[in-house]
Design an enzyme around this catalytic site. Structure first.
Site, PDB file in Angstrom:
ATOM      1  N   TYR A 271      86.410 -40.605  24.683  1.00  0.00           N
ATOM      2  CA  TYR A 271      85.795 -39.764  23.643  1.00  0.00           C
ATOM      3  C   TYR A 271      86.265 -38.315  23.652  1.00  0.00           C
ATOM      4  O   TYR A 271      85.823 -37.532  22.805  1.00  0.00           O
ATOM      5  CB  TYR A 271      84.264 -39.826  23.787  1.00  0.00           C
ATOM      6  CG  TYR A 271      83.715 -41.227  23.633  1.00  0.00           C
ATOM      7  CD1 TYR A 271      83.852 -41.913  22.424  1.00  0.00           C
ATOM      8  CD2 TYR A 271      83.090 -41.881  24.694  1.00  0.00           C
ATOM      9  CE1 TYR A 271      83.376 -43.211  22.282  1.00  0.00           C
ATOM     10  CE2 TYR A 271      82.602 -43.172  24.560  1.00  0.00           C
ATOM     11  CZ  TYR A 271      82.752 -43.838  23.352  1.00  0.00           C
ATOM     12  OH  TYR A 271      82.281 -45.120  23.207  1.00  0.00           O
TER      13      TYR A 271
ATOM     14  N   ASN B 154      78.311 -40.848  12.375  1.00  0.00           N
ATOM     15  CA  ASN B 154      78.827 -41.687  13.461  1.00  0.00           C
ATOM     16  C   ASN B 154      77.605 -42.406  14.022  1.00  0.00           C
ATOM     17  O   ASN B 154      76.840 -41.821  14.809  1.00  0.00           O
ATOM     18  CB  ASN B 154      79.512 -40.849  14.539  1.00  0.00           C
ATOM     19  CG  ASN B 154      80.099 -41.727  15.634  1.00  0.00           C
ATOM     20  OD1 ASN B 154      79.749 -42.912  15.749  1.00  0.00           O
ATOM     21  ND2 ASN B 154      80.981 -41.156  16.442  1.00  0.00           N
TER      22      ASN B 154
ATOM     23  N   HIS C 207      77.030 -51.455  15.321  1.00  0.00           N
ATOM     24  CA  HIS C 207      77.296 -52.872  15.562  1.00  0.00           C
ATOM     25  C   HIS C 207      76.024 -53.712  15.639  1.00  0.00           C
ATOM     26  O   HIS C 207      76.095 -54.919  15.884  1.00  0.00           O
ATOM     27  CB  HIS C 207      78.086 -53.018  16.872  1.00  0.00           C
ATOM     28  CG  HIS C 207      79.145 -51.982  17.058  1.00  0.00           C
ATOM     29  ND1 HIS C 207      80.211 -51.869  16.193  1.00  0.00           N
ATOM     30  CD2 HIS C 207      79.282 -50.966  17.958  1.00  0.00           C
ATOM     31  CE1 HIS C 207      80.976 -50.851  16.588  1.00  0.00           C
ATOM     32  NE2 HIS C 207      80.419 -50.286  17.650  1.00  0.00           N
TER      33      HIS C 207
ATOM     34  N   ASP D 125      70.378 -50.431   5.862  1.00  0.00           N
ATOM     35  CA  ASP D 125      69.471 -50.452   4.718  1.00  0.00           C
ATOM     36  C   ASP D 125      69.073 -49.045   4.296  1.00  0.00           C
ATOM     37  O   ASP D 125      68.952 -48.761   3.095  1.00  0.00           O
ATOM     38  CB  ASP D 125      68.210 -51.262   5.057  1.00  0.00           C
ATOM     39  CG  ASP D 125      68.457 -52.768   5.069  1.00  0.00           C
ATOM     40  OD1 ASP D 125      69.519 -53.211   4.596  1.00  0.00           O
ATOM     41  OD2 ASP D 125      67.584 -53.492   5.575  1.00  0.00           O
TER      42      ASP D 125
ATOM     43  N   HIS E 133      84.256 -42.897  13.530  1.00  0.00           N
ATOM     44  CA  HIS E 133      84.248 -43.290  14.938  1.00  0.00           C
ATOM     45  C   HIS E 133      85.336 -42.520  15.665  1.00  0.00           C
ATOM     46  O   HIS E 133      86.485 -42.468  15.196  1.00  0.00           O
ATOM     47  CB  HIS E 133      84.460 -44.795  15.102  1.00  0.00           C
ATOM     48  CG  HIS E 133      83.351 -45.572  14.490  1.00  0.00           C
ATOM     49  ND1 HIS E 133      82.100 -45.624  15.070  1.00  0.00           N
ATOM     50  CD2 HIS E 133      83.269 -46.255  13.330  1.00  0.00           C
ATOM     51  CE1 HIS E 133      81.308 -46.331  14.290  1.00  0.00           C
ATOM     52  NE2 HIS E 133      81.989 -46.721  13.221  1.00  0.00           N
ATOM     53  N   ILE E 134      84.969 -41.945  16.775  1.00  0.00           N
ATOM     54  CA  ILE E 134      85.909 -41.147  17.557  1.00  0.00           C
ATOM     55  C   ILE E 134      86.996 -42.055  18.144  1.00  0.00           C
ATOM     56  O   ILE E 134      88.185 -41.743  18.074  1.00  0.00           O
ATOM     57  CB  ILE E 134      85.146 -40.401  18.671  1.00  0.00           C
ATOM     58  CG1 ILE E 134      84.140 -39.426  18.058  1.00  0.00           C
ATOM     59  CG2 ILE E 134      86.128 -39.681  19.603  1.00  0.00           C
ATOM     60  CD1 ILE E 134      83.135 -38.867  19.064  1.00  0.00           C
ATOM     61  N   SER E 135      86.572 -43.152  18.726  1.00  0.00           N
ATOM     62  CA  SER E 135      87.522 -44.088  19.326  1.00  0.00           C
ATOM     63  C   SER E 135      87.948 -45.120  18.282  1.00  0.00           C
ATOM     64  O   SER E 135      87.309 -45.267  17.230  1.00  0.00           O
ATOM     65  CB  SER E 135      86.874 -44.787  20.524  1.00  0.00           C
ATOM     66  OG  SER E 135      85.778 -45.587  20.099  1.00  0.00           O
TER      67      SER E 135
ATOM     68  N   ARG F 176      82.595 -54.560  19.188  1.00  0.00           N
ATOM     69  CA  ARG F 176      82.683 -53.301  18.415  1.00  0.00           C
ATOM     70  C   ARG F 176      83.451 -53.484  17.104  1.00  0.00           C
ATOM     71  O   ARG F 176      83.649 -52.528  16.357  1.00  0.00           O
ATOM     72  CB  ARG F 176      83.370 -52.211  19.240  1.00  0.00           C
ATOM     73  CG  ARG F 176      82.604 -51.828  20.486  1.00  0.00           C
ATOM     74  CD  ARG F 176      83.244 -50.634  21.194  1.00  0.00           C
ATOM     75  NE  ARG F 176      82.824 -50.581  22.577  1.00  0.00           N
ATOM     76  CZ  ARG F 176      81.701 -50.010  23.013  1.00  0.00           C
ATOM     77  NH1 ARG F 176      80.896 -49.408  22.152  1.00  0.00           N
ATOM     78  NH2 ARG F 176      81.376 -50.018  24.286  1.00  0.00           N
TER      79      ARG F 176
HETATM   80  O1  CA2 Z   1      83.992 -44.262  18.859  1.00  0.00           O
HETATM   81  C1  CA2 Z   1      82.873 -43.929  18.454  1.00  0.00           C
HETATM   82  O2  CA2 Z   1      82.659 -42.856  17.896  1.00  0.00           O
HETATM   83  C2  CA2 Z   1      81.689 -44.859  18.702  1.00  0.00           C
HETATM   84  O3  CA2 Z   1      80.837 -44.793  17.559  1.00  0.00           O
HETATM   85  C3  CA2 Z   1      80.962 -44.320  19.925  1.00  0.00           C
HETATM   86  C4  CA2 Z   1      79.826 -45.209  20.409  1.00  0.00           C
HETATM   87  C5  CA2 Z   1      80.272 -46.663  20.531  1.00  0.00           C
HETATM   88  O4  CA2 Z   1      79.148 -47.488  20.833  1.00  0.00           O
HETATM   89  C6  CA2 Z   1      80.920 -47.164  19.257  1.00  0.00           C
HETATM   90  O5  CA2 Z   1      81.351 -48.495  19.467  1.00  0.00           O
HETATM   91  C7  CA2 Z   1      82.106 -46.297  18.897  1.00  0.00           C
HETATM   92  C8  CA2 Z   1      79.308 -44.729  21.754  1.00  0.00           C
HETATM   93  C9  CA2 Z   1      78.744 -43.365  21.724  1.00  0.00           C
HETATM   94  C10 CA2 Z   1      78.436 -42.952  23.130  1.00  0.00           C
HETATM   95  O6  CA2 Z   1      78.995 -41.693  23.330  1.00  0.00           O
HETATM   96  C11 CA2 Z   1      79.252 -41.286  24.593  1.00  0.00           C
HETATM   97  C12 CA2 Z   1      79.917 -40.112  24.713  1.00  0.00           C
HETATM   98  C13 CA2 Z   1      80.233 -39.641  25.948  1.00  0.00           C
HETATM   99  C14 CA2 Z   1      79.891 -40.357  27.062  1.00  0.00           C
HETATM  100  C15 CA2 Z   1      79.216 -41.548  26.950  1.00  0.00           C
HETATM  101  C16 CA2 Z   1      78.886 -42.012  25.699  1.00  0.00           C
END
Ligand code: CA2
Length: 152
Positions: free
Chosen positions: A26, A77, A83, A90, A103-105, A114
């Site tokens: 991230y 986000n 998921h 809704d 989504h960041i990733s 995912r």
């Molecule tokens: O890639 C993304 O932005 C996600 O939405 C991030 C979610 C993940 O469940 C999605 O599949 C993809 C997770 C957010 C948790 O963010 C953290 C950031 C730093 C450390 C731990 C978790």
């Protein structure tokens, strides 16, 4: 009716931890950095931003409902709720504002669970896997939709 020059920025569960854990996935920018980047990007187009992050789904739903009255669009986000959450989908569908999903990733390259997004087909803009700068891309593309310069 005139369109309000305000965006709602929604960040879902655990995104308060941005920049403190898992920098390999991230990055090292914090949630405060995200809010500042989005605020600056929106301001460049004459929009202001109301930002919400919560680890509680109902808080996010209430913020989305409230956007109906004074926002022109939503940058979201949804984090893990992407998921899992029919109720989040809704809510976004019910307010009928243009939505940008960020989504960041690159969730398409991660675990199979995912790969499905309940939000994807209620969003008009999708920015996936561009890191934190993807929020800025999303703001520009969403404002183009709001101002009628793009279909999304
Ligand atoms: O890639 C993304 O932005 C996600 O939405 C991030 C979610 C993940 O469940 C999605 O599949 C993809 C997770 C957010 C948790 O963010 C953290 C950031 C730093 C450390 C731990 C978790």
């Amino acid at each position: 009716m005139t369109v309000p020059h305000r965006l709602l920025l929604v960040n879902g569960p655990n995104l308060n931890l941005l920049g403190t854990r898992e920098p390999g996935i991230y990055g090292s920018q914090t949630l405060a950095d995200v809010v500042q980047l989005v605020t600056d990007a929106a301001a460049a187009h004459g929009f202001d931003v109301r930002a919400v992050q919560s680890n509680h789904e109902g808080v996010l739903l209430d913020a989305i409902h409230d956007a109906r009255t004074d926002c022109a669009g939503i940058v979201i986000n949804p984090a893990g709720l992407t998921h899992t959450s029919v109720v989040l989908r809704d809510a976004l569908s019910a307010v009928a504002l243009p939505v940008a999903e960020v989504h960041i990733s690159d969730v398409r390259e991660r675990e199979p669970f995912r790969h499905h997004s309940y939000v994807a087909d209620v969003a008009v803009v999708h920015v996936i896997g561009e890191g934190v700068p993807g929020y800025v891309t999303a703001v520009g593309r969403l404002i183009d939709v709001i101002t009628g310069q793009s279909e999304g």
